[in-house]
Write a protein that holds these residues in place. Structure first.
Motif, short mmCIF file in Angstrom:
data_model
loop_
_atom_site.label_atom_id
_atom_site.label_comp_id
_atom_site.label_asym_id
_atom_site.label_seq_id
_atom_site.Cartn_x
_atom_site.Cartn_y
_atom_site.Cartn_z
N UNK A 35 0.84 -1.20 0.00
CA UNK A 35 0.00 0.00 0.00
C UNK A 35 0.87 1.26 0.00
N UNK A 36 0.30 2.34 -0.50
CA UNK A 36 0.99 3.63 -0.50
C UNK A 36 2.15 3.66 -1.46
N UNK A 37 2.86 4.79 -1.47
CA UNK A 37 3.96 5.00 -2.40
C UNK A 37 5.08 3.98 -2.18
N UNK A 38 5.34 3.65 -0.91
CA UNK A 38 6.41 2.68 -0.61
C UNK A 38 6.01 1.29 -1.11
N UNK A 39 4.76 0.91 -0.82
CA UNK A 39 4.28 -0.41 -1.22
C UNK A 39 4.22 -0.59 -2.72
N UNK A 40 4.01 0.52 -3.45
CA UNK A 40 3.98 0.46 -4.92
C UNK A 40 5.37 0.63 -5.52
N UNK A 41 6.42 0.62 -4.68
CA UNK A 41 7.81 0.75 -5.12
C UNK A 41 8.08 2.08 -5.80
N UNK A 42 7.31 3.11 -5.42
CA UNK A 42 7.51 4.44 -6.00
C UNK A 42 8.44 5.30 -5.15
N UNK A 43 8.65 4.90 -3.90
CA UNK A 43 9.42 5.76 -3.00
C UNK A 43 10.02 4.94 -1.87
N UNK A 44 11.05 5.51 -1.25
CA UNK A 44 11.60 4.99 0.00
C UNK A 44 11.48 6.12 1.02
N UNK A 45 10.97 5.78 2.21
CA UNK A 45 10.77 6.78 3.26
C UNK A 45 11.58 6.39 4.49
N UNK A 46 12.06 7.40 5.21
CA UNK A 46 12.92 7.16 6.38
C UNK A 46 12.50 8.08 7.52
N UNK A 47 12.43 7.50 8.71
CA UNK A 47 12.23 8.27 9.94
C UNK A 47 13.44 8.05 10.83
N UNK A 48 13.86 9.07 11.54
CA UNK A 48 14.98 8.92 12.47
C UNK A 48 14.70 9.74 13.72
N UNK A 49 15.03 9.17 14.87
CA UNK A 49 15.04 9.96 16.10
C UNK A 49 16.46 9.96 16.65
N UNK A 50 16.82 11.08 17.28
CA UNK A 50 18.14 11.19 17.89
C UNK A 50 18.00 11.76 19.28
N UNK A 51 18.77 11.22 20.20
CA UNK A 51 18.87 11.83 21.53
C UNK A 51 20.20 12.58 21.60
N UNK A 52 20.09 13.87 21.87
CA UNK A 52 21.30 14.69 22.01
C UNK A 52 21.55 15.00 23.48
N UNK A 53 22.82 15.08 23.79
CA UNK A 53 23.24 15.38 25.16
C UNK A 53 24.14 16.62 25.08
N UNK A 54 23.98 17.52 26.05
CA UNK A 54 24.85 18.69 26.08
C UNK A 54 26.30 18.26 26.27
N UNK A 55 27.18 18.81 25.44
CA UNK A 55 28.58 18.39 25.47
C UNK A 55 29.24 18.78 26.79
#
Ligand SMILES: [Zn+2]
Length: 164
Positions: free
Chosen positions: A142-162
């Motif tokens: 289903x959707x653009x990814x399922x139809x091989x029209x697109x690749x989608x990426x999500x990322x989360x990052x935890x940052x710490x004060x240096x």
């Protein structure tokens, strides 16, 4: 006192372009590539945005505009390295990054370790070893990814004060 940790979210989607090589987290993979001004490395782009947001540095698109010919065909892991340096200069460093890649093809599982190692090297700048995890998902027809029209990426990052 402001907190010493902040969380960031990044998202990216690129249209499939079979004429180009597929590059994710700097790793060249078999299968149809992605359209884009740079090398279209959607993992590098999503991770960069996950770092830039909580560091108060905006987003990738405004720092490296697609309208700027300097970034035509750019190596996005090099841009990510530049982002890590900016985040460092702003007083932050990544503790961990978690990534979801939604792609129908190719199967990504065999390349997860290589992609994580490449991200760790760039994020740690050779002096730290942040934790990096990456999970491949399919589009389930289903959707653009399922139809091989697109690749989608999500990322989360935890940052710490240096501290240094
Ligand atoms: Zn992108």
């Amino acid at each position: 006192v402001s907190p010493d940790v902040r969380v960031g979210l990044g998202y990216d989607i690129h249209q499939v372009d079979p004429a180009r090589p597929l590059v994710l987290a700097g790793v060249v993979l078999p299968g149809p590539g992605l359209a884009g001004h740079s090398d279209a490395d959607a993992v590098a782009h999503a991770v960069a945005d996950a770092l830039l947001g909580p560091a108060g540095l905006g987003d990738l698109g405004s720092l490296y505009p697609a309208s700027d010919d300097r970034y035509a065909g750019a190596d996005s892991m090099q841009l990510l390295g530049d982002v890590v340096a900016r985040v460092h200069d702003a007083g932050w460093e990544a503790v961990n990054v978690d990534v979801v890649v939604a792609a129908e093809a190719p199967p990504l599982a065999p390349y997860v370790d290589a992609m994580c190692a490449a991200l760790r090297a760039v994020l740690g700048r050779g002096v730290r070893d942040p934790f990096v995890s990456l999970k491949p998902k399919r589009g389930e027809a289903v959707g653009a990814v399922g139809r091989r029209e697109a690749i989608a990426v999500w990322a989360v990052a935890l940052l710490e004060r240096r501290r240094t």
